[in-house]
Design an enzyme around this catalytic site. Structure first.
Site, PDB file in Angstrom:
ATOM      1  N   ASN A   9     -10.599   5.798  -3.864  1.00 31.12           N
ATOM      2  CA  ASN A   9      -9.510   5.474  -2.939  1.00 31.12           C
ATOM      3  C   ASN A   9      -9.654   6.423  -1.764  1.00 31.12           C
ATOM      4  O   ASN A   9      -9.321   7.601  -1.870  1.00 31.12           O
ATOM      5  CB  ASN A   9      -8.160   5.663  -3.656  1.00 31.12           C
ATOM      6  CG  ASN A   9      -6.985   5.530  -2.705  1.00 31.12           C
ATOM      7  OD1 ASN A   9      -7.137   5.074  -1.568  1.00 31.12           O
ATOM      8  ND2 ASN A   9      -5.806   5.931  -3.162  1.00 31.12           N
ATOM      9  N   LYS A  11      -8.129   6.417   1.022  1.00 31.08           N
ATOM     10  CA  LYS A  11      -6.888   6.646   1.789  1.00 31.08           C
ATOM     11  C   LYS A  11      -7.183   6.520   3.285  1.00 31.08           C
ATOM     12  O   LYS A  11      -8.013   5.701   3.660  1.00 31.08           O
ATOM     13  CB  LYS A  11      -6.279   8.002   1.396  1.00 31.08           C
ATOM     14  CG  LYS A  11      -6.178   8.115  -0.133  1.00 31.08           C
ATOM     15  CD  LYS A  11      -5.365   9.265  -0.616  1.00 31.08           C
ATOM     16  CE  LYS A  11      -5.368   9.259  -2.147  1.00 31.08           C
ATOM     17  NZ  LYS A  11      -4.473  10.251  -2.732  1.00 31.08           N
ATOM     18  N   HIS A  96       0.441   2.115  -5.255  1.00 32.95           N
ATOM     19  CA  HIS A  96       0.021   3.525  -5.218  1.00 32.95           C
ATOM     20  C   HIS A  96       1.232   4.427  -4.960  1.00 32.95           C
ATOM     21  O   HIS A  96       2.144   4.054  -4.215  1.00 32.95           O
ATOM     22  CB  HIS A  96      -1.044   3.730  -4.135  1.00 32.95           C
ATOM     23  CG  HIS A  96      -1.675   5.083  -4.241  1.00 32.95           C
ATOM     24  ND1 HIS A  96      -1.106   6.197  -3.678  1.00 32.95           N
ATOM     25  CD2 HIS A  96      -2.784   5.502  -4.893  1.00 32.95           C
ATOM     26  CE1 HIS A  96      -1.861   7.254  -3.971  1.00 32.95           C
ATOM     27  NE2 HIS A  96      -2.892   6.857  -4.703  1.00 32.95           N
ATOM     28  N   GLU A  98       1.688   6.832  -3.104  1.00 29.21           N
ATOM     29  CA  GLU A  98       1.995   7.130  -1.697  1.00 29.21           C
ATOM     30  C   GLU A  98       2.773   5.978  -1.056  1.00 29.21           C
ATOM     31  O   GLU A  98       3.588   6.198  -0.159  1.00 29.21           O
ATOM     32  CB  GLU A  98       0.693   7.464  -0.942  1.00 29.21           C
ATOM     33  CG  GLU A  98       0.208   8.863  -1.331  1.00 29.21           C
ATOM     34  CD  GLU A  98      -1.295   9.071  -1.312  1.00 29.21           C
ATOM     35  OE1 GLU A  98      -2.009   8.311  -0.643  1.00 29.21           O
ATOM     36  OE2 GLU A  98      -1.758  10.006  -1.996  1.00 29.21           O
ATOM     37  N   GLU A 167      -1.467   7.179 -12.846  1.00 32.22           N
ATOM     38  CA  GLU A 167      -1.655   8.302 -11.928  1.00 32.22           C
ATOM     39  C   GLU A 167      -0.395   9.154 -11.887  1.00 32.22           C
ATOM     40  O   GLU A 167       0.543   8.851 -11.138  1.00 32.22           O
ATOM     41  CB  GLU A 167      -1.938   7.791 -10.511  1.00 32.22           C
ATOM     42  CG  GLU A 167      -3.197   6.966 -10.386  1.00 32.22           C
ATOM     43  CD  GLU A 167      -3.713   7.022  -8.951  1.00 32.22           C
ATOM     44  OE1 GLU A 167      -4.812   7.519  -8.761  1.00 32.22           O
ATOM     45  OE2 GLU A 167      -2.988   6.604  -8.043  1.00 32.22           O
ATOM     46  N   GLY A 173      -3.951  14.683  -5.584  1.00 32.31           N
ATOM     47  CA  GLY A 173      -4.244  15.505  -4.411  1.00 32.31           C
ATOM     48  C   GLY A 173      -3.842  16.964  -4.557  1.00 32.31           C
ATOM     49  O   GLY A 173      -3.836  17.708  -3.593  1.00 32.31           O
ATOM     50  N   SER A 209      -6.642  14.019  -9.226  1.00 29.95           N
ATOM     51  CA  SER A 209      -7.583  15.151  -9.214  1.00 29.95           C
ATOM     52  C   SER A 209      -8.760  14.968 -10.177  1.00 29.95           C
ATOM     53  O   SER A 209      -9.226  15.937 -10.783  1.00 29.95           O
ATOM     54  CB  SER A 209      -6.847  16.467  -9.472  1.00 29.95           C
ATOM     55  OG  SER A 209      -5.881  16.692  -8.454  1.00 29.95           O
TER      56      SER A 209
HETATM   57  P1  PGA Z   1      -6.904  12.471  -5.864  1.00 29.04           P
HETATM   58  O1  PGA Z   1      -6.172  11.079  -5.518  1.00 29.04           O
HETATM   59  O2  PGA Z   1      -8.121  12.140  -6.691  1.00 29.04           O
HETATM   60  O3  PGA Z   1      -7.257  13.073  -4.519  1.00 29.04           O
HETATM   61  O4  PGA Z   1      -5.936  13.294  -6.638  1.00 29.04           O
HETATM   62  C1  PGA Z   1      -6.066  10.065  -6.474  1.00 29.04           C
HETATM   63  C2  PGA Z   1      -5.331   8.869  -5.908  1.00 29.04           C
HETATM   64  O5  PGA Z   1      -4.401   9.061  -5.110  1.00 29.04           O
HETATM   65  O6  PGA Z   1      -5.655   7.718  -6.223  1.00 29.04           O
END
Ligand code: PGA
Length: 248
Positions: A9, A11, A96, A98, A167, A173, A209
């Protein structure tokens, strides 16, 4: 081919130069990749990513990070599922964290988005997960179950169309990965929920992560079929390492 997935992903990251560098760095290991290697770039990069990957002989599927619940119409700034499909996307993320956090989107909207995406012929990766506050209040499963029930309401749970991604929001992140046991516990709960719905065994990915150094122990968990990877999917070398781990 293994039945594992590494879904990047990206982003709101990458540009045309860094995408080409990503593919240059991934190319040396392309023949070792035997898992499903999927990437969700920014929508505007779908077509160039697909084209550059094909030119480099790298077998990648590309998809959207989100799509509109509406099929078409006066919705400025939105991207339709049909347009994603049309440009070569195979899948889209929906739900997601976000989108939940910054756009305040809710399970009922995700339910509409999933229906629209499925009818456009896209595979949907539906993301669920609890916040730190919810985990600390002992509400992890309650939250995840509600996200599943409401987001997937009246949708046939078919393995060739739907993928779930667990997640935990506190792991996204932040560099803090859920331990394999923490992830495994929720994955097992999701798997038994699916069984209680008489659903197919949908693939269940873990996100938060994920990196080359922890993917192996995560993949060793039962019911954990791959990673949804943000930060560590941006560099071709790291993405390649993740895919190689998921290829054995
Ligand atoms: P990350 O993001 O691996 O940077 O923690 C995962 C995601 O948001 O799908």
């Amino acid at each position: 081919m293994t039945n594992k997935f590494i879904v990047g992903n990206w982003k709101m990251n990458q540009d045309l130069a860094s995408i080409q560098q990503f593919l240059l760095d991934l190319a040396p290991v392309k023949n070792q990749i035997k898992c499903s290697a999927w990437i969700a770039p920014q929508g505007i990069h779908l077509a160039p990513l697909l084209k550059f990957a094909q030119e480099a002989g790298i077998d990648l599927k590309v998809g959207g990070q989100d799509c509109s619940a509406a099929e078409s119409g006066a919705f400025t700034g939105e991207t339709s599922a049909v347009a994603l499909k049309n440009i070569g996307a195979s899948f889209t993320l929906v739900g997601h964290s976000e989108r939940r956090q910054y756009w305040h989107e809710q399970n009922s909207l995700f339910n509409e988005k999933i229906k629209t995406a499925l009818s456009a012929g896209l595979t949907v990766i539906y993301c669920v997960g609890e916040t730190l506050q919810e985990r600390e209040a002992g509400k992890t499963w309650e939250v995840v179950q509600t996200q599943l029930q409401e987001g997937l309401k009246d949708i046939p749970l078919k393995a060739d169309q739907l993928i779930l991604a667990y997640e935990p929001v506190w792991a996204i992140g932040t560099g803090v990965t859920a331990t394999p046991e923490q992830a495994g516990e929720v994955h097992a709960q999701i798997a038994s929920w699916l069984e209680s719905q008489n659903a197919d065994k949908l693939p269940i990915l873990y996100g938060g992560s994920v990196k080359p150094s922890n993917i192996k122990e995560l993949l060793a968990q039962p019911h954990l079929d791959g990673g949804l990877v943000g930060g560590a999917s941006l560099k071709g070398e790291d993405y390649g390492k993740l895919c190689i781990e998921a290829s054995s």
